[in-house]
Design an enzyme around this catalytic site. Structure first.
Site, PDB file in Angstrom:
ATOM      1  N   THR A  46      35.148  41.457  40.002  1.00 30.73           N
ATOM      2  CA  THR A  46      35.355  40.341  40.923  1.00 30.73           C
ATOM      3  C   THR A  46      35.156  40.799  42.354  1.00 30.73           C
ATOM      4  O   THR A  46      34.497  40.125  43.159  1.00 30.73           O
ATOM      5  CB  THR A  46      36.793  39.797  40.764  1.00 30.73           C
ATOM      6  N   CYS A  47      35.732  41.940  42.685  1.00 31.67           N
ATOM      7  CA  CYS A  47      35.751  42.418  44.069  1.00 31.67           C
ATOM      8  C   CYS A  47      34.353  42.482  44.671  1.00 31.67           C
ATOM      9  O   CYS A  47      34.078  41.882  45.703  1.00 31.67           O
ATOM     10  CB  CYS A  47      36.427  43.783  44.107  1.00 31.67           C
ATOM     11  N   ILE A 190      43.042  33.294  50.102  1.00 28.90           N
ATOM     12  CA  ILE A 190      41.633  33.000  49.799  1.00 28.90           C
ATOM     13  C   ILE A 190      41.253  31.636  50.393  1.00 28.90           C
ATOM     14  O   ILE A 190      40.206  31.481  51.014  1.00 28.90           O
ATOM     15  CB  ILE A 190      41.380  33.065  48.279  1.00 28.90           C
ATOM     16  N   GLY A 277      45.056  30.146  43.324  1.00 32.22           N
ATOM     17  CA  GLY A 277      45.550  31.410  42.779  1.00 32.22           C
ATOM     18  C   GLY A 277      44.712  31.909  41.619  1.00 32.22           C
ATOM     19  O   GLY A 277      43.717  31.279  41.232  1.00 32.22           O
ATOM     20  N   ARG A 278      45.125  33.047  41.098  1.00 35.52           N
ATOM     21  CA  ARG A 278      44.378  33.692  40.014  1.00 35.52           C
ATOM     22  C   ARG A 278      45.337  34.065  38.890  1.00 35.52           C
ATOM     23  O   ARG A 278      46.521  34.286  39.134  1.00 35.52           O
ATOM     24  CB  ARG A 278      43.653  34.939  40.551  1.00 35.52           C
ATOM     25  N   HIS A 451      42.067  55.495  74.741  1.00 32.28           N
ATOM     26  CA  HIS A 451      42.081  54.308  75.591  1.00 32.28           C
ATOM     27  C   HIS A 451      40.654  53.904  75.912  1.00 32.28           C
ATOM     28  O   HIS A 451      39.828  54.768  76.162  1.00 32.28           O
ATOM     29  CB  HIS A 451      42.826  54.597  76.894  1.00 32.28           C
TER      30      HIS A 451
HETATM   31  C1  FAD Z   1      37.440  35.294  47.049  1.00 27.19           C
HETATM   32  C2  FAD Z   1      38.225  36.564  46.831  1.00 27.19           C
HETATM   33  C3  FAD Z   1      38.421  37.422  47.890  1.00 27.19           C
HETATM   34  C4  FAD Z   1      39.134  38.614  47.703  1.00 27.19           C
HETATM   35  N1  FAD Z   1      39.309  39.430  48.775  1.00 27.19           N
HETATM   36  C5  FAD Z   1      39.994  40.579  48.614  1.00 27.19           C
HETATM   37  C6  FAD Z   1      40.161  41.474  49.716  1.00 27.19           C
HETATM   38  O1  FAD Z   1      39.690  41.218  50.829  1.00 27.19           O
HETATM   39  N2  FAD Z   1      40.839  42.618  49.508  1.00 27.19           N
HETATM   40  C7  FAD Z   1      41.375  42.931  48.276  1.00 27.19           C
HETATM   41  O2  FAD Z   1      41.995  43.994  48.140  1.00 27.19           O
HETATM   42  N3  FAD Z   1      41.240  42.098  47.218  1.00 27.19           N
HETATM   43  C8  FAD Z   1      40.557  40.944  47.364  1.00 27.19           C
HETATM   44  N4  FAD Z   1      40.391  40.118  46.284  1.00 27.19           N
HETATM   45  C9  FAD Z   1      41.023  40.500  45.003  1.00 27.19           C
HETATM   46  C10 FAD Z   1      40.188  41.548  44.264  1.00 27.19           C
HETATM   47  O3  FAD Z   1      38.896  41.040  44.026  1.00 27.19           O
HETATM   48  C11 FAD Z   1      40.879  41.931  42.962  1.00 27.19           C
HETATM   49  O4  FAD Z   1      42.195  42.339  43.242  1.00 27.19           O
HETATM   50  C12 FAD Z   1      40.151  43.061  42.270  1.00 27.19           C
HETATM   51  O5  FAD Z   1      38.815  42.722  41.972  1.00 27.19           O
HETATM   52  C13 FAD Z   1      40.890  43.450  40.974  1.00 27.19           C
HETATM   53  O6  FAD Z   1      40.204  44.489  40.355  1.00 27.19           O
HETATM   54  P1  FAD Z   1      40.271  44.695  38.773  1.00 27.19           P
HETATM   55  O7  FAD Z   1      39.467  45.934  38.502  1.00 27.19           O
HETATM   56  O8  FAD Z   1      41.653  44.637  38.314  1.00 27.19           O
HETATM   57  O9  FAD Z   1      39.556  43.421  38.138  1.00 27.19           O
HETATM   58  P2  FAD Z   1      38.139  42.709  38.382  1.00 27.19           P
HETATM   59  O10 FAD Z   1      37.517  43.093  39.670  1.00 27.19           O
HETATM   60  O11 FAD Z   1      38.383  41.272  38.116  1.00 27.19           O
HETATM   61  O12 FAD Z   1      37.237  43.325  37.242  1.00 27.19           O
HETATM   62  C14 FAD Z   1      37.479  43.106  35.889  1.00 27.19           C
HETATM   63  C15 FAD Z   1      36.193  43.277  35.120  1.00 27.19           C
HETATM   64  O13 FAD Z   1      36.486  43.298  33.714  1.00 27.19           O
HETATM   65  C16 FAD Z   1      35.454  42.626  33.019  1.00 27.19           C
HETATM   66  N5  FAD Z   1      35.999  42.215  31.719  1.00 27.19           N
HETATM   67  C17 FAD Z   1      37.017  41.338  31.499  1.00 27.19           C
HETATM   68  N6  FAD Z   1      37.292  41.265  30.181  1.00 27.19           N
HETATM   69  C18 FAD Z   1      36.424  42.091  29.556  1.00 27.19           C
HETATM   70  C19 FAD Z   1      36.233  42.455  28.203  1.00 27.19           C
HETATM   71  N7  FAD Z   1      36.997  41.955  27.219  1.00 27.19           N
HETATM   72  N8  FAD Z   1      35.255  43.335  27.916  1.00 27.19           N
HETATM   73  C20 FAD Z   1      34.476  43.860  28.898  1.00 27.19           C
HETATM   74  N9  FAD Z   1      34.627  43.569  30.196  1.00 27.19           N
HETATM   75  C21 FAD Z   1      35.599  42.696  30.515  1.00 27.19           C
HETATM   76  C22 FAD Z   1      35.078  41.473  33.947  1.00 27.19           C
HETATM   77  O14 FAD Z   1      33.784  41.010  33.682  1.00 27.19           O
HETATM   78  C23 FAD Z   1      35.202  42.139  35.334  1.00 27.19           C
HETATM   79  O15 FAD Z   1      33.964  42.655  35.764  1.00 27.19           O
HETATM   80  C24 FAD Z   1      39.651  38.937  46.427  1.00 27.19           C
HETATM   81  C25 FAD Z   1      39.440  38.081  45.341  1.00 27.19           C
HETATM   82  C26 FAD Z   1      38.724  36.909  45.528  1.00 27.19           C
HETATM   83  C27 FAD Z   1      38.501  36.013  44.347  1.00 27.19           C
END
Ligand code: FAD
Length: 475
Positions: A46-47, A190, A277-278, A451
């Protein structure tokens, strides 16, 4: 096992290549463990693809356009035209560069990459369904597994993202034109980042929020600075209203909201962005086959090492209960899990987790607020520095907001900071390091800061808490 299916084995299987998963995989491989990373969609999660990176790229573009068109006071007269499809292409280029980099880094570190969707067969094996017709599936057996499947947007009844008029944050970030009128449902971080972006790109933005203020979870004086600026940008905010339905009309759509007493309001728009939210992605992996249950909100519970109730299975990132859904938290948890599997002495310590909101102005927070410090049994001392007293802030034309530092009065140990103002997302790093290193107010105050910089405001806030500030009146 399916007939003809040969199972492969790996020391560590990581599910999901977001900032939690790919970082965990690289660190596990660096520890000499045979590591396999499975991703069903795009490297970077997602990030990189639909969150942090594309949103910050669009924010940069919208800031540039807005600033250039509002600099008459400095004698600069311009009327920028935004070509949204070109801005989108530029943003996509940034995303591609980073996601390609993730894939290369994984390969260079010896991580085996597998494309497909993982589901648990039992506590030592997953079945991977490869995408696309005729792509088949395979079984991978593992010693240890790290679940990093992240989160997805929450839908609200009646607002289906499949509909072209209803946007999720992902749709908004992929837009190739700027809606004249945008209703944003949800005033969280967001919702507010995207409201500000589209307002600066020229949309008439209306925010509807069920609670009585934007940015729940932030102190009211911090949220106030952002709210005030949003109002100045022309964003129309309505509180105590929940979006209940929408309908199409000749010239766009009408979004209906419900107020507490049962009254209704209607807002005309071209698009409605739902940003409420998410929720965790933990329900698609057949976790029960591995003996793991989620909590009542669907999150996976973990211990300090990010271990789930199944000893050999870890979970990190947005899918985990009780930690903020932030990319840097996911990455840190990924490192902790990988190192714990490699028998390194690690644990997740949530004392100094910084968080940033990229609104105008930005917010950066870390550690405790004054109230939290009191609740934790400290006698807090607080120092504050308004940006209007910062030479550098004035030279950038952005002097709204303040730096506040919270410390323990007796020992002087820095406990937290709340920063709202220019570059707050960067400035908060200094205080995070201070907390992590057990620094005192004296340490920050006696460090020579360049500064003229915004970072001087951090020093000045520490001096203010000590009663030694030069450029503000001491409390
Ligand atoms: C619009 C928006 C803006 C954001 N801005 C920020 C920010 O500025 N700073 C910040 O810190 N955070 C931000 N976030 C939050 C951030 O994106 C998430 O906290 C972060 O991506 C979480 O990382 P993760 O690795 O847990 O999951 P994710 O990044 O969601 O990755 C999970 C991955 O797992 C894969 N997956 C899921 N299930 C399976 C499966 N069964 N088999 C194989 N693959 C699978 C998915 O396809 C995905 O690619 C933002 C989020 C959004 C929506």
């Amino acid at each position: 096992m399916v007939v003809g299916d040969i199972a492969t084995g790996t020391d560590v299987l990581v599910i999901g290549a977001g900032p939690g998963g790919y970082v965990a995989a690289i660190r596990a491989a660096q520890q000499g463990l045979d590591t396999t990373l499975v991703e069903r969609d795009a490297y970077g999660g997602t990030c990189l693809n639909y969150g942090c990176i594309p949103s910050k790229a669009l924010i940069t573009g919208s800031d540039l356009a807005h600033e250039a068109g509002h600099a008459e006071e400095m004698g600069i007269h311009a009327d920028p035209v935004v070509d949204m499809s070109q801005l989108r292409d530029w943003k996509d280029g940034v995303v591609d560069q980073l996601t390609g980099g993730v894939e290369k880094l994984c390969k260079a570190n010896g991580v085996n990459l597998v494309e497909g969707t993982a589901r648990f067969k039992d506590e030592n094996a997953v079945r991977i369904a490869h995408g696309g017709e005729g792509q088949g599936s395979e079984t991978i057996e593992f010693e240890h597994c790290i679940i990093a499947t992240g989160s997805r947007v929450i839908q609200i009844p009646g607002f289906e993202f499949e509909d072209e008029h209803v946007w999720s944050s992902r749709d908004a970030l992929a837009a190739d034109s700027i809606p004249d009128r945008l209703v944003v449902v949800g005033g969280g971080y967001i919702g507010m980042e995207l409201s500000t972006t589209f307002a600066k790109l020229g949309s008439d933005v209306t925010v509807v929020e069920m609670l009585d203020d934007i940015l729940p979870g932030y102190e009211s004086d911090v949220a106030r600075v952002v709210r005030q600026r949003a109002e100045d940008l022309g964003i129309d905010m309505h509180f105590g209203e929940g979006a209940s339905s929408w309908r199409e009309e000749d010239d766009g759509i009408i979004v209906t909201t419900e107020l507490e007493g049962g009254d209704e309001n209607e807002y005309r728009a071209d698009k409605v962005l739902v940003a409420v939210g998410r929720e965790p992605v933990a329900d698609t992996m057949e976790l029960e086959n591995a003996g793991i249950e989620t909590n009542e909100r669907g999150f996976i519970e973990v211990d300090d090492f990010r271990r789930t109730e199944a000893e050999n299975i870890y979970a990190v990132g947005d899918v985990v209960a009780d930690t903020p859904m932030l990319a840097h938290v996911a990455s840190k948890e990924g490192i902790v899990a990988a190192e714990h599997i490699a028998s390194e002495p690690v644990a997740f310590d949530s004392q100094a987790v910084p968080a940033a909101v990229f609104t105008d102005p930005e917010i950066g927070t870390v550690g405790m607020t004054e109230e939290e410090a009191e609740e934790a049994g400290f006698t807090p001392v607080v120092g504050q520095m308004p940006f209007r007293a910062s030479g550098r802030a004035l030279t950038t034309g952005h002097a709204d907001g303040f730096v506040r530092i919270v410390a323990d009065e007796e020992s002087g140990f820095v406990l937290g900071a709340q920063i709202v103002g220019p570059e707050a997302s960067e400035l908060v790093a200094e205080v995070a390091l201070a907390i992590e290193m057990g620094a005192t107010l004296e340490d920050i105050a006696s460090t020579i800061h360049t500064h003229p910089t915004l970072a001087e405001a951090v020093m000045e806030a520490a001096e203010n808490a000590l009663g030694q500030a030069i450029h503000t009146l001491n409390r």
